[in-house]
Motif scaffolding. Structure first.
Motif, PDB file in Angstrom:
ATOM      1  N   MET A 133      -2.425  -1.102  -2.656  1.00 55.68           N
ATOM      2  CA  MET A 133      -2.230  -1.195  -1.212  1.00 55.68           C
ATOM      3  C   MET A 133      -2.649  -2.556  -0.674  1.00 55.68           C
TER       4      MET A 133
ATOM      5  N   ALA B 234       8.018  -7.339  -3.994  1.00 56.00           N
ATOM      6  CA  ALA B 234       7.591  -7.347  -2.594  1.00 56.00           C
ATOM      7  C   ALA B 234       6.247  -6.655  -2.426  1.00 56.00           C
ATOM      8  N   ARG B 235       6.015  -5.632  -3.253  1.00 52.80           N
ATOM      9  CA  ARG B 235       4.742  -4.909  -3.206  1.00 52.80           C
ATOM     10  C   ARG B 235       4.131  -4.910  -4.603  1.00 52.80           C
TER      11      ARG B 235
ATOM     12  N   THR C  76       5.201   4.987  -5.887  1.00 52.67           N
ATOM     13  CA  THR C  76       5.520   4.292  -4.649  1.00 52.67           C
ATOM     14  C   THR C  76       4.379   4.422  -3.654  1.00 52.67           C
ATOM     15  N   GLN C  77       4.211   3.410  -2.836  1.00 53.76           N
ATOM     16  CA  GLN C  77       3.243   3.470  -1.747  1.00 53.76           C
ATOM     17  C   GLN C  77       3.913   3.889  -0.438  1.00 53.76           C
ATOM     18  N   ASP C  78       5.222   3.907  -0.409  1.00 55.31           N
ATOM     19  CA  ASP C  78       5.974   4.306   0.774  1.00 55.31           C
ATOM     20  C   ASP C  78       6.357   5.772   0.612  1.00 55.31           C
TER      21      ASP C  78
ATOM     22  N   GLY D 299      -2.337  -5.418  -2.397  1.00 54.64           N
ATOM     23  CA  GLY D 299      -1.580  -6.486  -3.023  1.00 54.64           C
ATOM     24  C   GLY D 299      -1.980  -6.840  -4.435  1.00 54.64           C
TER      25      GLY D 299
END
Length: 262
Positions: free
Chosen positions: A122, A162-163, A236-238, A124
């Motif tokens: 989360m 991106a993440r 995934t974090q989303d 980075g």
């Protein structure tokens, strides 16, 4: 002179003294500087909880080994936000584990091991959670977990996404395994609540049953485990569900209409 080796933060949910953490620490040491920040005691199944309503205590156990009387997520949070008290700089990689037991399928929602890695991703930092079956060879599993973690860091550096990536690794019994990319499978537990009475006549209860089974899901971590392979699952974090977007839009439209009608 500044250390140019990768800086690796190692945590877990079984506690800083857990044998599997020590094995993974030993396996990671040749790759860089490893700093441990892990719970004082077992914190399994604490998920991503943070201790926001009580003070925490940070203890220096030995050189580059710290213990916190909190959750796995607390440990990573404190390590990354305490200036130089734990880490000399932002870590290049966070590894969580090696968990005593598996984290397959829905386990990732309850697992403190996965949460420690997620806390880093989360923010980075590429993160890998490693779990191993009780019948897996400890040294071999730790060595493989370390290799997966370092390959993850190398790939991240070549082409940063991106993440930051968050990978969940599960090692089945044995001492040598094929490795495959997987998705979350269906791990189903016996669900029960057991009520009992203590010696003073007061009722107490235990939740959760002991039985577990895997429904077949092609390409899943549970399938890999059942076939004797190490599963590496990108998480995934989303948590946004595109499958239910139409249902959500219809619900919102209906509520908005009712609001306008009074």
């Amino acid at each position: 002179m500044e250390d140019s080796r990768p800086l690796i933060l190692l945590s877990n949910d079984d506690g800083y003294a857990a044998e599997n953490l020590r094995a993974l620490h030993q396996a990671l040491t040749p790759y860089g500087r490893v700093i441990v920040c892990a719970p004082e005691v077992n914190q399994s199944a604490t998920s991503h909880s943070l201790s926001l309503h009580r003070p925490l205590r940070l203890r220096s156990v030995s050189e580059d080994v710290f213990a916190i009387d909190g959750t796995p997520a607390d440990c990573v949070y404190v390590a990354m936000h305490s200036n130089s008290r734990v880490l000399p700089r932002k870590p290049d990689l966070v590894v969580s584990g090696m968990n005593h037991g598996l984290n397959l399928g829905v386990d990732v929602f309850y697992s403190g091991t996965v949460a420690a890695a997620r806390e880093a991703a989360m923010r980075g930092v590429p993160a890998v959670a490693v779990s191993a079956d009780a019948k897996a060879d400890r040294a071999a599993a730790a060595a493989l977990g370390a290799r997966i973690a370092m390959e993850t860091l190398a790939a991240f550096r070549r082409t940063p996404p991106a993440r930051a990536p968050l990978f969940n690794v599960n090692v089945p019994p044995g001492n040598a395994w094929p490795v495959r990319a997987t998705k979350l499978g269906a791990r189903l537990y016996t669900e029960s609540v057991i009520f009992r009475e203590d010696p003073r006549g007061q009722e107490y209860l235990w939740i959760g049953g002991g039985g577990v089974r895997h429904d077949h899901v092609h390409g899943s971590d549970t399938e890999a485990f059942d076939e004797g392979a190490v599963g590496v699952t990108p998480l995934t974090q989303d948590l946004t569900s595109l499958d239910h977007r139409d249902l959500c839009m219809a619900t919102c439209a209906a509520v908005s209409l009712r609001n306008r009608e009074g």
